[in-house]
Design a protein around this motif. Sequence first.
Motif, PDB file in Angstrom:
ATOM      1  N   UNK A  76     -19.123   6.596  46.064  1.00 55.06           N
ATOM      2  CA  UNK A  76     -17.666   6.629  45.982  1.00 55.06           C
ATOM      3  C   UNK A  76     -17.024   6.225  47.309  1.00 55.06           C
ATOM      4  N   UNK A  77     -17.569   6.719  48.402  1.00 49.41           N
ATOM      5  CA  UNK A  77     -17.051   6.345  49.721  1.00 49.41           C
ATOM      6  C   UNK A  77     -17.242   4.853  49.987  1.00 49.41           C
ATOM      7  N   UNK A 104      -7.586   8.265  55.249  1.00 50.15           N
ATOM      8  CA  UNK A 104      -8.250   9.567  55.256  1.00 50.15           C
ATOM      9  C   UNK A 104      -9.281   9.637  56.369  1.00 50.15           C
ATOM     10  N   UNK A 105      -9.735  10.854  56.661  1.00 53.16           N
ATOM     11  CA  UNK A 105     -10.694  11.108  57.745  1.00 53.16           C
ATOM     12  C   UNK A 105     -12.122  10.902  57.248  1.00 53.16           C
ATOM     13  N   UNK A 106     -12.927  10.228  58.079  1.00 49.96           N
ATOM     14  CA  UNK A 106     -14.331  10.018  57.769  1.00 49.96           C
ATOM     15  C   UNK A 106     -15.194  10.684  58.832  1.00 49.96           C
ATOM     16  N   UNK A 107     -16.382  11.106  58.427  1.00 48.19           N
ATOM     17  CA  UNK A 107     -17.377  11.673  59.339  1.00 48.19           C
ATOM     18  C   UNK A 107     -17.761  10.628  60.367  1.00 48.19           C
ATOM     19  N   UNK A 108     -17.873  11.053  61.620  1.00 47.10           N
ATOM     20  CA  UNK A 108     -18.253  10.117  62.689  1.00 47.10           C
ATOM     21  C   UNK A 108     -19.593   9.445  62.431  1.00 47.10           C
ATOM     22  N   UNK A 109     -20.461  10.127  61.682  1.00 48.07           N
ATOM     23  CA  UNK A 109     -21.790   9.570  61.408  1.00 48.07           C
ATOM     24  C   UNK A 109     -21.719   8.331  60.526  1.00 48.07           C
ATOM     25  N   UNK A 110     -20.581   8.136  59.876  1.00 50.89           N
ATOM     26  CA  UNK A 110     -20.455   6.977  58.999  1.00 50.89           C
ATOM     27  C   UNK A 110     -20.029   5.723  59.751  1.00 50.89           C
ATOM     28  N   UNK A 157     -14.877  11.362  48.274  1.00 48.41           N
ATOM     29  CA  UNK A 157     -16.261  11.624  48.675  1.00 48.41           C
ATOM     30  C   UNK A 157     -16.953  12.612  47.742  1.00 48.41           C
ATOM     31  N   UNK A 158     -18.167  12.278  47.330  1.00 43.91           N
ATOM     32  CA  UNK A 158     -18.957  13.154  46.468  1.00 43.91           C
ATOM     33  C   UNK A 158     -19.488  14.387  47.208  1.00 43.91           C
ATOM     34  N   UNK A 159     -19.528  14.333  48.546  1.00 40.61           N
ATOM     35  CA  UNK A 159     -20.022  15.470  49.305  1.00 40.61           C
ATOM     36  C   UNK A 159     -18.978  16.577  49.413  1.00 40.61           C
ATOM     37  N   UNK A 160     -17.704  16.199  49.365  1.00 40.47           N
ATOM     38  CA  UNK A 160     -16.642  17.195  49.329  1.00 40.47           C
ATOM     39  C   UNK A 160     -16.335  17.880  50.637  1.00 40.47           C
ATOM     40  N   UNK A 161     -16.713  17.282  51.751  1.00 45.25           N
ATOM     41  CA  UNK A 161     -16.406  17.876  53.046  1.00 45.25           C
ATOM     42  C   UNK A 161     -14.981  17.584  53.486  1.00 45.25           C
ATOM     43  N   UNK A 162     -14.568  18.232  54.574  1.00 41.29           N
ATOM     44  CA  UNK A 162     -13.222  17.985  55.105  1.00 41.29           C
ATOM     45  C   UNK A 162     -13.063  16.526  55.495  1.00 41.29           C
ATOM     46  N   UNK A 163     -14.133  15.957  56.054  1.00 37.60           N
ATOM     47  CA  UNK A 163     -14.172  14.525  56.346  1.00 37.60           C
ATOM     48  C   UNK A 163     -15.091  13.849  55.333  1.00 37.60           C
ATOM     49  N   UNK A 164     -14.701  12.687  54.853  1.00 40.97           N
ATOM     50  CA  UNK A 164     -15.531  11.948  53.901  1.00 40.97           C
ATOM     51  C   UNK A 164     -16.811  11.479  54.581  1.00 40.97           C
ATOM     52  N   UNK A 165     -17.911  11.442  53.818  1.00 42.61           N
ATOM     53  CA  UNK A 165     -19.211  11.107  54.418  1.00 42.61           C
ATOM     54  C   UNK A 165     -19.331   9.629  54.747  1.00 42.61           C
ATOM     55  N   UNK A 166     -18.652   8.774  53.976  1.00 41.21           N
ATOM     56  CA  UNK A 166     -18.741   7.338  54.216  1.00 41.21           C
ATOM     57  C   UNK A 166     -20.034   6.719  53.733  1.00 41.21           C
TER      58      UNK A 166
END
Length: 228
Positions: free
Chosen positions: A204-205, A221-227, A191-200
């Motif tokens: 890149x995501x 890997x873990x993804x942000x729920x918003x994705x 992920x280009x955002x670099x958070x603990x969870x990928x932005x989706x």
Amino acid sequence: MKEKAVILLSGGLDSTVCMAVAKNLGFELLPLSFNYHQRHKRELEAAAKVAAYFDVSKHLVIETNMESIGGSALTDDDMSVPAGNIERDDIPITYVPARNLIFLSYALGYAEVSGSNRIFIGVNALDYSGYPDCRPEFIRMFQQLADYSTKATTQDGRRIVIETPLINFTKKDIVLLGHQLKAPLQLTTSCYQGGEAACGQCDSCLLRLKGFAEAGLTDPILYDDRSE
């Protein structure tokens, strides 16, 4: 004694699978990562975990401040990572000027000093974000430069070869190969955002998710729920 190979390791999917390929070929792995003052430093944490998984004797991390050059959403705080669009034709603002040229130059020096005759880089020119330094043409030109730019190649009779085992692979191909080689895909980050969870949502995501979906596998890997 095993032949040594320098591996450009970002902590992402492609470089980790590339490292697994080199391991499978029997090379002693010399992973090389960069702190180039990127916004998504989480990739350095991932690279360290991947290196530890492969039980390497040394993981070299070089600091090079590409933030000073700027011009990329991956280094500039005043530029936002755009929403992903994997159908675009233009080069996105997540392109980091001359990054692979700089990284390969460091890798060439490291290969010369360490006695390695191979440099592995996980570039691919099919499912990617359109970066000019991921194309076969760039690799061919750098190889020509490498053949004439070191003591090892001009005096000692060595040839340091740039290996790009994934260059004609789709993300599906890369995921399947990583799965086959038991690469630690669960330790990687893209992920280009670099958070603990990928932005989706970033390029890149989206490319990564597309690859896993087409491979019929679940991304570990873990993804942000918003994705969702």
